[in-house]
Design an enzyme around this catalytic site. Structure first.
Site, mmCIF file in Angstrom:
data_model
loop_
_atom_site.group_PDB
_atom_site.id
_atom_site.type_symbol
_atom_site.label_atom_id
_atom_site.label_comp_id
_atom_site.label_asym_id
_atom_site.label_seq_id
_atom_site.Cartn_x
_atom_site.Cartn_y
_atom_site.Cartn_z
ATOM 1 N N ASP A 85 75.964 101.138 65.594
ATOM 2 C CA ASP A 85 74.767 101.858 65.117
ATOM 3 C C ASP A 85 74.500 101.550 63.641
ATOM 4 O OD1 ASP A 85 74.994 103.053 67.617
ATOM 5 O OD2 ASP A 85 75.888 104.891 66.819
ATOM 6 N N LYS A 119 76.443 91.261 68.630
ATOM 7 C CA LYS A 119 77.598 91.726 67.853
ATOM 8 C C LYS A 119 78.852 91.503 68.695
ATOM 9 C CE LYS A 119 75.067 95.406 67.962
ATOM 10 N NZ LYS A 119 74.716 96.824 68.086
ATOM 11 N N GLY A 127 82.448 92.857 67.762
ATOM 12 C CA GLY A 127 83.604 93.435 67.063
ATOM 13 C C GLY A 127 83.902 92.637 65.806
ATOM 14 N N ARG A 151 76.115 102.339 78.764
ATOM 15 C CA ARG A 151 76.988 103.490 79.042
ATOM 16 C C ARG A 151 76.883 103.836 80.526
ATOM 17 N NH1 ARG A 151 78.292 102.185 74.923
ATOM 18 N NH2 ARG A 151 78.537 103.258 72.932
#
Ligand code: ADP
Length: 306
Positions: free
Chosen positions: A258, A225, A227, A167
């Site tokens: 998460d 991961k 999507g 982030r």
């Protein structure tokens, strides 16, 4: 019995509640979401604890009540006189969500100004879980303190699980972010990155490049991961991909990563089967993205297939 301690910041969430200028208060945060799903998915005999800091005001009381009611252990949550919990507000403009944050002074940012509370929380624990947001909210010396505690925890036999959850808005610049993330990787056993973020901020061309970078940093198990695309697992002995069942009717991707992490870990702790763990993670995330909100009802067996 497995004991997991999730470390991070839970925040008050103000979400649009129908009418103009009407908002509903809830609680959310990436590590809290994962702990919440772990509690739903792990056997009742296992303990999932949340480690953070809150204030002594009414909203902090409410947050603690929420975390407790979710079945998470709160004994090591530090209560501080000098600050309260952070807040964010979701605004809807033509159906698009945008976020405004008030978190700069939150108690959670000070949760590692001493290492004693976290050391106490990790006493007798098997797993410590954290994210890039946990790193981002801490001042630099406290971040170093966190990694020292995790290093000692591993030396004593504990496992560290880390979701980089990049982030950039939370960091002074992207170099500070990527450096801190790779430093955390050096004390991590299982890392659970999302390829889109890693490609954006580390310049990885493929999920394999992401996996190699974390493996080279010393991480034992990397689960990338991506999507709706294949999940890549890389360990010293194996590299394989697992395809999530494609979900056509995605309504809200909040907490996809998460909840994947929780499904993955809950299944992984059963017998260490990584392929099954990825399938479980994808199954849980698949259920989450078909519902509105971060915290929704899920089941280890896909309800649509029962
Ligand atoms: P993050 O939310 O952290 O960005 P991803 O977007 O990579 O994480 O998604 C996490 C997981 O959610 C994926 O590995 C996959 O299992 C599931 N997922 C996300 N989007 C879809 C989709 N469109 N169809 C099926 N599964 C999805």
């Amino acid at each position: 019995m497995t004991r997991i301690v999730a470390i991070g910041e839970a925040m008050v969430e103000l979400a649009p509640a129908g009418g103009p200028d009407m908002y509903r208060a809830g609680f959310a945060g990436d590590t809290l979401n994962t702990a919440w799903y772990l509690r739903k998915l792990m056997p009742a005999s296992d303990q999932i604890a949340y480690f953070t800091a809150v204030g002594r005001d009414a909203m902090s009381d409410k947050m603690l009540g929420f975390i407790n009611a979710a079945g998470l252990a709160t004994d090591h949550i530090d209560r501080r006189d000098d600050s309260s919990v952070g807040l964010y507000m979701i605004s809807l403009t033509d159906g698009e969500r945008s976020f405004t944050y008030w978190r700069g002074q939150s108690a959670a940012r000070r949760m590692l100004d001493s290492d004693a509370p976290l050391r106490a929380a990790l006493q007798g624990a098997d797993v410590a879980y954290l994210s890039g947001i946990t790193l981002a909210i801490l001042p630099e010396p406290d971040r170093a303190r966190l990694l020292d505690v995790l290093r000692d925890f591993r030396s004593a036999g504990g496992k560290v699980v880390f979701d980089p959850n990049l982030r950039p808005r939370l960091w002074p610049d992207t170099t500070a972010m990527t450096r801190a993330v790779m430093r955390a990787a050096s004390v991590t056993d299982i890392v659970l990155p999302s390829f889109e973020d890693e490609a954006g901020w580390f310049g990885d061309l493929t999920p394999y490049a992401t996996a190699s970078r974390y493996r080279d940093a010393g991480v034992d198990i990397v689960v990338v991961k991506n999507g709706p695309d294949q999940i890549l697992v890389a360990t010293p002995d194996l590299s394989c991909t697992v395809a999530p069942t494609l979900i056509a009717d995605v309504v809200d991707t909040t907490a996809a990563g998460d909840s994947f992490n929780a499904g993955f870990l809950a299944r992984y702790f059963q017998d260490g089967n990584l392929e099954q763990a990825c399938m479980a993670g994808a199954r849980i995330a698949g259920q989450v993205i078909q519902q509105i909100g971060a915290l929704v009802e899920v089941s280890m067996t896909d309800p649509k297939r029962r």
